[in-house]
Scaffold this active site. Structure first.
Site, PDB file in Angstrom:
ATOM      1  CE1 TYR A  76       5.079   5.306 -12.575  1.00  0.00           C
ATOM      2  CE2 TYR A  76       4.913   7.309 -11.007  1.00  0.00           C
ATOM      3  CZ  TYR A  76       4.641   5.926 -11.398  1.00  0.00           C
ATOM      4  OH  TYR A  76       3.996   5.178 -10.340  1.00  0.00           O
ATOM      5  CD  GLN A 112      -2.503   6.925   1.050  1.00  0.00           C
ATOM      6  OE1 GLN A 112      -2.341   6.014   0.606  1.00  0.00           O
ATOM      7  NE2 GLN A 112      -3.517   7.886   1.395  1.00  0.00           N
ATOM      8  CG  ASN A 113      -0.746  13.112  -2.027  1.00  0.00           C
ATOM      9  OD1 ASN A 113      -1.347  12.122  -2.239  1.00  0.00           O
ATOM     10  ND2 ASN A 113      -1.212  13.982  -1.538  1.00  0.00           N
ATOM     11  CG  ASP A 115       1.812  16.130  -4.694  1.00  0.00           C
ATOM     12  OD1 ASP A 115       0.570  16.172  -4.759  1.00  0.00           O
ATOM     13  OD2 ASP A 115       2.483  16.552  -3.667  1.00  0.00           O
ATOM     14  CG  HIS A 130       2.821   5.540  -1.501  1.00  0.00           C
ATOM     15  ND1 HIS A 130       1.539   5.506  -1.599  1.00  0.00           N
ATOM     16  CD2 HIS A 130       2.923   4.425  -0.448  1.00  0.00           C
ATOM     17  CE1 HIS A 130       0.767   4.696  -0.817  1.00  0.00           C
ATOM     18  NE2 HIS A 130       1.781   3.865  -0.093  1.00  0.00           N
ATOM     19  CB  CYS A 138      20.721   3.678 -11.007  1.00  0.00           C
ATOM     20  SG  CYS A 138      21.254   2.678 -12.103  1.00  0.00           S
ATOM     21  CB  CYS A 157      22.453   5.052 -14.344  1.00  0.00           C
ATOM     22  SG  CYS A 157      23.888   5.284 -12.911  1.00  0.00           S
ATOM     23  N   GLY A 197      -8.369  13.491   2.472  1.00  0.00           N
ATOM     24  CA  GLY A 197      -8.233  13.232   0.779  1.00  0.00           C
ATOM     25  C   GLY A 197      -7.595  11.912   0.622  1.00  0.00           C
ATOM     26  CB  SER A 199      -9.899   6.272  -1.974  1.00  0.00           C
ATOM     27  OG  SER A 199      -8.735   5.618  -2.170  1.00  0.00           O
TER      28      SER A 199
HETATM   29  C1  BV8 Z   1       2.648  -3.906  -0.573  1.00  0.00           C
HETATM   30  C2  BV8 Z   1       2.821   4.938  -6.393  1.00  0.00           C
HETATM   31  C3  BV8 Z   1       3.997  -5.920   0.008  1.00  0.00           C
HETATM   32  C4  BV8 Z   1       3.445   6.374  -6.691  1.00  0.00           C
HETATM   33  C5  BV8 Z   1       1.229   3.936  -4.969  1.00  0.00           C
HETATM   34  C6  BV8 Z   1      -1.935  -8.265  -4.261  1.00  0.00           C
HETATM   35  C7  BV8 Z   1      -0.201  -8.527  -4.235  1.00  0.00           C
HETATM   36  C8  BV8 Z   1       0.516  -7.453  -3.543  1.00  0.00           C
HETATM   37  C9  BV8 Z   1       0.075  -6.654  -2.848  1.00  0.00           C
HETATM   38  C10 BV8 Z   1      -1.139  -6.581  -2.661  1.00  0.00           C
HETATM   39  C11 BV8 Z   1      -2.098  -7.296  -3.480  1.00  0.00           C
HETATM   40  N1  BV8 Z   1      -3.537  -6.786  -3.239  1.00  0.00           N
HETATM   41  C12 BV8 Z   1      -3.437  -5.942  -2.390  1.00  0.00           C
HETATM   42  C13 BV8 Z   1      -2.166  -5.463  -2.027  1.00  0.00           C
HETATM   43  C14 BV8 Z   1      -1.554  -4.204  -1.449  1.00  0.00           C
HETATM   44  C15 BV8 Z   1      -1.403  -3.067  -2.413  1.00  0.00           C
HETATM   45  C16 BV8 Z   1      -2.802  -2.372  -2.202  1.00  0.00           C
HETATM   46  O1  BV8 Z   1      -3.331  -2.036  -1.464  1.00  0.00           O
HETATM   47  N2  BV8 Z   1      -3.684  -2.517  -3.427  1.00  0.00           N
HETATM   48  C17 BV8 Z   1      -4.888  -1.993  -3.576  1.00  0.00           C
HETATM   49  C18 BV8 Z   1      -5.247  -1.509  -4.679  1.00  0.00           C
HETATM   50  C19 BV8 Z   1      -6.004  -2.839  -2.699  1.00  0.00           C
HETATM   51  N3  BV8 Z   1      -0.515  -2.471  -1.590  1.00  0.00           N
HETATM   52  C20 BV8 Z   1       0.717  -2.678  -2.288  1.00  0.00           C
HETATM   53  O2  BV8 Z   1       1.364  -3.175  -3.214  1.00  0.00           O
HETATM   54  C21 BV8 Z   1       1.915  -1.890  -1.306  1.00  0.00           C
HETATM   55  N4  BV8 Z   1       3.018  -2.620  -0.945  1.00  0.00           N
HETATM   56  O3  BV8 Z   1       1.751  -4.384   0.109  1.00  0.00           O
HETATM   57  O4  BV8 Z   1       3.827  -4.581  -0.464  1.00  0.00           O
HETATM   58  C22 BV8 Z   1       5.092  -6.390   0.131  1.00  0.00           C
HETATM   59  C23 BV8 Z   1       5.779  -6.271   1.452  1.00  0.00           C
HETATM   60  C24 BV8 Z   1       7.141  -6.764   1.571  1.00  0.00           C
HETATM   61  C25 BV8 Z   1       7.937  -7.030   0.587  1.00  0.00           C
HETATM   62  C26 BV8 Z   1       7.348  -6.790  -0.456  1.00  0.00           C
HETATM   63  C27 BV8 Z   1       5.944  -6.433  -0.981  1.00  0.00           C
HETATM   64  C28 BV8 Z   1       2.236  -0.620  -2.339  1.00  0.00           C
HETATM   65  C29 BV8 Z   1       1.207   0.389  -2.189  1.00  0.00           C
HETATM   66  C30 BV8 Z   1       1.900   1.651  -2.855  1.00  0.00           C
HETATM   67  C31 BV8 Z   1       1.512   1.657  -4.104  1.00  0.00           C
HETATM   68  N5  BV8 Z   1       1.870   2.894  -4.814  1.00  0.00           N
HETATM   69  N6  BV8 Z   1       1.738   4.884  -5.702  1.00  0.00           N
HETATM   70  C32 BV8 Z   1       2.378   7.036  -7.563  1.00  0.00           C
HETATM   71  O5  BV8 Z   1       2.561   6.720  -8.745  1.00  0.00           O
HETATM   72  O6  BV8 Z   1       1.786   7.836  -6.989  1.00  0.00           O
HETATM   73  S1  BV8 Z   1      -0.349   3.946  -4.373  1.00  0.00           S
HETATM   74  C33 BV8 Z   1      -1.321   5.348  -5.211  1.00  0.00           C
HETATM   75  O7  BV8 Z   1      -2.703   4.965  -5.307  1.00  0.00           O
HETATM   76  C34 BV8 Z   1      -1.032   6.551  -4.559  1.00  0.00           C
HETATM   77  O8  BV8 Z   1       0.317   6.788  -4.197  1.00  0.00           O
HETATM   78  C35 BV8 Z   1      -2.099   6.408  -3.250  1.00  0.00           C
HETATM   79  O9  BV8 Z   1      -1.430   5.969  -2.295  1.00  0.00           O
HETATM   80  C36 BV8 Z   1      -2.964   5.584  -3.773  1.00  0.00           C
HETATM   81  C37 BV8 Z   1      -4.083   6.495  -4.399  1.00  0.00           C
HETATM   82  O10 BV8 Z   1      -4.721   6.465  -2.994  1.00  0.00           O
HETATM   83  P1  BV8 Z   1      -5.365   8.008  -2.663  1.00  0.00           P
HETATM   84  O11 BV8 Z   1      -4.129   8.793  -2.370  1.00  0.00           O
HETATM   85  O12 BV8 Z   1      -6.355   7.730  -1.597  1.00  0.00           O
HETATM   86  O13 BV8 Z   1      -6.072   8.578  -3.824  1.00  0.00           O
HETATM   87  P2  BV8 Z   1      -7.592   8.107  -4.484  1.00  0.00           P
HETATM   88  O14 BV8 Z   1      -7.621   8.826  -6.075  1.00  0.00           O
HETATM   89  O15 BV8 Z   1      -7.766   6.769  -4.258  1.00  0.00           O
HETATM   90  O16 BV8 Z   1      -8.556   8.976  -3.566  1.00  0.00           O
HETATM   91  C38 BV8 Z   1      -8.662  10.174  -3.592  1.00  0.00           C
HETATM   92  C39 BV8 Z   1      -9.504  10.739  -2.498  1.00  0.00           C
HETATM   93  O17 BV8 Z   1      -9.691  12.065  -2.257  1.00  0.00           O
HETATM   94  C40 BV8 Z   1     -10.966  10.266  -2.596  1.00  0.00           C
HETATM   95  O18 BV8 Z   1     -11.497   9.773  -1.445  1.00  0.00           O
HETATM   96  C41 BV8 Z   1     -11.790  11.583  -2.955  1.00  0.00           C
HETATM   97  O19 BV8 Z   1     -13.024  11.527  -2.395  1.00  0.00           O
HETATM   98  C42 BV8 Z   1     -11.103  12.525  -2.093  1.00  0.00           C
HETATM   99  N7  BV8 Z   1     -10.904  14.037  -2.645  1.00  0.00           N
HETATM  100  C43 BV8 Z   1     -11.011  14.196  -4.068  1.00  0.00           C
HETATM  101  N8  BV8 Z   1     -10.830  15.690  -4.056  1.00  0.00           N
HETATM  102  C44 BV8 Z   1     -10.866  15.995  -2.826  1.00  0.00           C
HETATM  103  C45 BV8 Z   1     -10.680  15.021  -1.905  1.00  0.00           C
HETATM  104  N9  BV8 Z   1     -10.866  15.046  -0.554  1.00  0.00           N
HETATM  105  C46 BV8 Z   1     -10.878  16.367  -0.106  1.00  0.00           C
HETATM  106  N10 BV8 Z   1     -10.830  17.366  -0.636  1.00  0.00           N
HETATM  107  C47 BV8 Z   1     -10.818  17.458  -1.973  1.00  0.00           C
HETATM  108  N11 BV8 Z   1     -10.721  18.480  -2.809  1.00  0.00           N
HETATM  109 ZN    ZN Z   2      23.577   3.274 -12.004  1.00  0.00          ZN
END
Ligand code: BV8
Ligand code: ZN
Length: 255
Positions: A76, A112-113, A115, A130, A138, A157, A197, A199
């Site tokens: 991070y 989802q970003n 930033d 997110h 903390c 903290c 933007g 996936s």
């Molecule tokens: C949840 C953190 C439940 C901050 C992120 C097993 C166990 C538990 C959960 C799961 C499991 N299996 C699956 C899940 C669900 C899981 C999930 O979805 N996993 C995926 C990998 C299959 N989800 C979770 O765990 C979520 N929580 O389910 O909780 C729960 C419920 C109740 C109580 C307790 C638990 C949490 C999901 C959030 C995870 N944190 N980020 C950080 O560090 O950033 S996710 C992280 O990855 C990002 O935040 C973002 O969301 C994600 C990346 O996705 P994108 O933003 O789409 O980026 P990516 O690189 O993939 O794609 C970029 C795209 O842009 C491409 O398509 C590319 O073509 C395009 N592009 C590139 N350049 C351009 C462009 N487009 C246009 N113009 C350009 N120039």
């Molecule tokens: Zn504290």
């Protein structure tokens, strides 16, 4: 698709998208890492989802933080340092302009970003489902604060001395309830959902497409190429969002 064939296709799709936006009573937008790519922030999956050899899914989790907080903070802090030197790109500004044109109550940007570039570009109604990379929390007393300064290797903290963590949603963590609720309502009620933007592989964020379709929303995707969402959208605009979104705004014309 060869460039000469691409132009009319994209041109026609842009006109159709502009038509739907003109008729829209309200618009919701879902953005992912791709909208910040042209600002110089690398996406998750373009680098094959790896960071220094670690899968993001293995570093952005509470288990990883418990196991090796130093590694997670390194991940991070690298991204936090990068954030200081990047600026919004024309895609971010185009979305802020769309919000101004539609006016209050008719526009919601769900991102989802982490930033902060949408707010930096002037977007007002931004739901950071997110979390935010410049906020820390903390693990003990849950105190949150915005920290843009470089943090110590294992920041603590000031109130209770416990470890601080980035205030972001990791994999296997629930999204902030209030913000997520607002995002679902805004997407459900919007006549158009613009998906930019992403996936569309991370849930529940990617499920917002189904939320829109459940209420007959029109879904428009802006991406460099086809994604996991492409079969589920009504229209795809293939191109860099930093070019496609300003072209869309130009077609929409001044309010
Ligand atoms: C949840 C953190 C439940 C901050 C992120 C097993 C166990 C538990 C959960 C799961 C499991 N299996 C699956 C899940 C669900 C899981 C999930 O979805 N996993 C995926 C990998 C299959 N989800 C979770 O765990 C979520 N929580 O389910 O909780 C729960 C419920 C109740 C109580 C307790 C638990 C949490 C999901 C959030 C995870 N944190 N980020 C950080 O560090 O950033 S996710 C992280 O990855 C990002 O935040 C973002 O969301 C994600 C990346 O996705 P994108 O933003 O789409 O980026 P990516 O690189 O993939 O794609 C970029 C795209 O842009 C491409 O398509 C590319 O073509 C395009 N592009 C590139 N350049 C351009 C462009 N487009 C246009 N113009 C350009 N120039
Ligand atoms: Zn504290």
């Amino acid at each position: 698709m060869p460039a000469d064939q691409e132009a009319p296709h994209l041109e026609a799709a842009l006109n159709q998208a502009a038509e739907w936006l003109r008729q829209a009573a309200s618009v919701a937008v879902l953005t992912g890492a791709g909208v910040s790519a042209e600002s110089g922030i690398s996406t998750f999956r373009d680098a094959g989802g790896l960071w220094e050899g670690h899968r993001v899914e293995d570093v952005a989790t509470p288990e990883a933080f418990r196991r090796d907080p130093l590694l997670v903070w390194k991940f991070y802090n690298t991204r936090r340092a990068n954030i200081q030197s990047v600026r919004p790109n024309p895609g971010h500004f185009a979305l802020a302009e769309l919000e101004r044109q539609l006016g209050p109550g008719r526009f919601t940007l769900v991102t989802q970003n982490v930033d902060g570039l949408h707010r930096a570009a002037g977007s007002q109604r931004v739901l950071e489902i997110h979390g935010s990379i410049i906020r820390v929390r903390c693990v003990g007393c849950e105190k949150r604060e915005t920290r843009t300064d470089a943090l110590a290797e294992l920041p603590r903290c000031q109130d209770c001395g416990d470890l601080l963590r980035p205030d972001v949603v990791w994999f296997h963590e629930a999204l902030p309830e209030e913000v997520w609720e607002q995002a679902m309502v805004a997407v459900y009620e919007a006549s158009v959902l613009l998906v930019v933007g992403t996936s569309a592989v991370v849930y529940p964020a990617a499920g917002l497409i189904e939320v829109s379709r459940a209420n007959r929303g029109r879904v428009i995707e802006v991406n460099l190429n086809a994604t996991a969402a492409s079969e589920r959208v009504d229209l795809s605009l293939f191109g860099p969002s930093g070019e496609v979104l300003p072209r869309l705004m130009k077609l929409l014309g001044p309010s």
